[in-house]
Scaffold this active site. Structure first.
Site, PDB file in Angstrom:
ATOM      1  N   GLY A   1      -2.748  -8.363   3.356  1.00 41.32           N
ATOM      2  CA  GLY A   1      -3.256  -7.471   4.333  1.00 41.32           C
ATOM      3  C   GLY A   1      -3.551  -6.155   3.974  1.00 41.32           C
ATOM      4  O   GLY A   1      -4.011  -5.341   4.710  1.00 41.32           O
ATOM      5  N   GLN A   2      -3.383  -5.795   2.742  1.00 44.01           N
ATOM      6  CA  GLN A   2      -3.639  -4.342   2.221  1.00 44.01           C
ATOM      7  C   GLN A   2      -5.157  -4.053   2.180  1.00 44.01           C
ATOM      8  O   GLN A   2      -5.684  -4.667   1.598  1.00 44.01           O
ATOM      9  CB  GLN A   2      -3.015  -3.692   0.955  1.00 44.01           C
ATOM     10  CG  GLN A   2      -3.259  -2.264   0.873  1.00 44.01           C
ATOM     11  CD  GLN A   2      -2.310  -1.883  -0.416  1.00 44.01           C
ATOM     12  OE1 GLN A   2      -2.071  -2.869  -1.028  1.00 44.01           O
ATOM     13  NE2 GLN A   2      -2.556  -0.683  -0.715  1.00 44.01           N
TER      14      GLN A   2
ATOM     15  N   HIS B   1       1.178   3.049   2.120  1.00 42.43           N
ATOM     16  CA  HIS B   1       1.609   3.598   3.519  1.00 42.43           C
ATOM     17  C   HIS B   1       2.443   2.722   4.148  1.00 42.43           C
ATOM     18  O   HIS B   1       2.430   1.406   4.045  1.00 42.43           O
ATOM     19  CB  HIS B   1       0.189   3.437   4.368  1.00 42.43           C
ATOM     20  CG  HIS B   1      -0.616   2.417   4.232  1.00 42.43           C
ATOM     21  ND1 HIS B   1      -1.361   2.161   3.198  1.00 42.43           N
ATOM     22  CD2 HIS B   1      -0.503   1.437   5.119  1.00 42.43           C
ATOM     23  CE1 HIS B   1      -2.160   0.951   3.354  1.00 42.43           C
ATOM     24  NE2 HIS B   1      -1.703   0.613   4.637  1.00 42.43           N
TER      25      HIS B   1
ATOM     26  N   HIS C   1       3.525   1.163   7.856  1.00 45.24           N
ATOM     27  CA  HIS C   1       3.042   1.026   9.326  1.00 45.24           C
ATOM     28  C   HIS C   1       4.440   1.257  10.271  1.00 45.24           C
ATOM     29  O   HIS C   1       5.355   0.674   9.781  1.00 45.24           O
ATOM     30  CB  HIS C   1       2.582  -0.178   9.530  1.00 45.24           C
ATOM     31  CG  HIS C   1       1.185  -0.438   8.776  1.00 45.24           C
ATOM     32  ND1 HIS C   1       0.248  -0.512   9.366  1.00 45.24           N
ATOM     33  CD2 HIS C   1       0.917  -0.785   7.650  1.00 45.24           C
ATOM     34  CE1 HIS C   1      -1.020  -0.999   8.795  1.00 45.24           C
ATOM     35  NE2 HIS C   1      -0.495  -1.201   7.465  1.00 45.24           N
TER      36      HIS C   1
HETATM   37  P1  5GP Z   1      -3.672  -1.853   5.489  1.00 46.95           P
HETATM   38  O1  5GP Z   1      -4.345  -2.961   6.182  1.00 46.95           O
HETATM   39  O2  5GP Z   1      -4.027  -1.272   4.299  1.00 46.95           O
HETATM   40  O3  5GP Z   1      -1.990  -2.334   5.602  1.00 46.95           O
HETATM   41  O4  5GP Z   1      -3.544  -0.733   6.678  1.00 46.95           O
HETATM   42  C1  5GP Z   1      -4.499   0.163   6.633  1.00 46.95           C
HETATM   43  C2  5GP Z   1      -4.538   0.867   7.938  1.00 46.95           C
HETATM   44  O5  5GP Z   1      -5.410   2.120   8.098  1.00 46.95           O
HETATM   45  C3  5GP Z   1      -5.394  -0.185   9.166  1.00 46.95           C
HETATM   46  O6  5GP Z   1      -4.335  -0.519  10.145  1.00 46.95           O
HETATM   47  C4  5GP Z   1      -6.441   0.572   9.609  1.00 46.95           C
HETATM   48  O7  5GP Z   1      -6.648   0.596  11.019  1.00 46.95           O
HETATM   49  C5  5GP Z   1      -6.005   1.968   9.155  1.00 46.95           C
HETATM   50  N1  5GP Z   1      -7.084   3.114   8.962  1.00 46.95           N
HETATM   51  C6  5GP Z   1      -8.285   2.577   7.967  1.00 46.95           C
HETATM   52  N2  5GP Z   1      -9.173   3.878   8.254  1.00 46.95           N
HETATM   53  C7  5GP Z   1      -8.564   4.747   8.879  1.00 46.95           C
HETATM   54  C8  5GP Z   1      -8.806   6.044   9.180  1.00 46.95           C
HETATM   55  O8  5GP Z   1      -9.803   6.479   8.772  1.00 46.95           O
HETATM   56  N3  5GP Z   1      -7.866   6.782  10.000  1.00 46.95           N
HETATM   57  C9  5GP Z   1      -6.963   6.263  10.420  1.00 46.95           C
HETATM   58  N4  5GP Z   1      -6.177   6.990  11.207  1.00 46.95           N
HETATM   59  N5  5GP Z   1      -6.483   5.166   9.982  1.00 46.95           N
HETATM   60  C10 5GP Z   1      -7.324   4.295   9.391  1.00 46.95           C
END
Ligand code: 5GP
Length: 115
Positions: free
Chosen positions: A94-95, A101, A103
């Site tokens: 899911g990355q 990062h 969550h």
């Molecule tokens: P991942 O899916 O990589 O674990 O999490 C990435 C997160 O970054 C997602 O939940 C997505 O909504 C968030 N995200 C993506 N682009 C942006 C952005 O431009 N600003 C913010 N604040 N969050 C973002």
């Protein structure tokens, strides 16, 4: 794979994309997720260019611990004693943003296992 400095979190760190910060210190920043999955959905990211968890080495141990403590303190400060702390590593998990990062999700019942 190498770190791509054009990812959105690198751009947030450089101030190219606006993201009001919930927290900042010498090692990390925290801000709200643009697509929140819970009343509190924050992201805690290191200032260091790390693509994902697997790219962290023993020298990053303190930074990794710091991200968790900052996330925990943020949830507590914002009034959420119960919270979930998640790191997605790799597209299959899911990355979608390839800058490490954590969550921080809180404020509603969270089912287990996650989808
Ligand atoms: P991942 O899916 O990589 O674990 O999490 C990435 C997160 O970054 C997602 O939940 C997505 O909504 C968030 N995200 C993506 N682009 C942006 C952005 O431009 N600003 C913010 N604040 N969050 C973002």
């Amino acid at each position: 794979m190498s770190y791509d400095p054009s990812n959105v979190f690198a751009r947030i760190l450089r101030g190219e994309i606006p993201a009001p910060l919930l927290h900042e210190d010498d090692r990390c920043v925290a801000f709200r997720d643009v697509n929140p999955q819970a009343p509190l959905h924050a992201l805690v990211i290191p200032k260091q260019a790390l693509r994902g968890l697997v790219d962290a080495g023993p020298e990053d141990e303190a930074t990794l611990g710091h991200l968790l403590l900052v996330g925990r303190n943020l949830a507590a400060k914002l009034g959420y004693p119960d919270a979930r702390y998640v790191i997605n590593h790799g597209a299959g998990a899911g990355q979608t943003v390839f800058h490490l990062h954590v969550h921080v999700l809180a404020g509603r019942p969270l089912a287990w296992p996650p989808g």
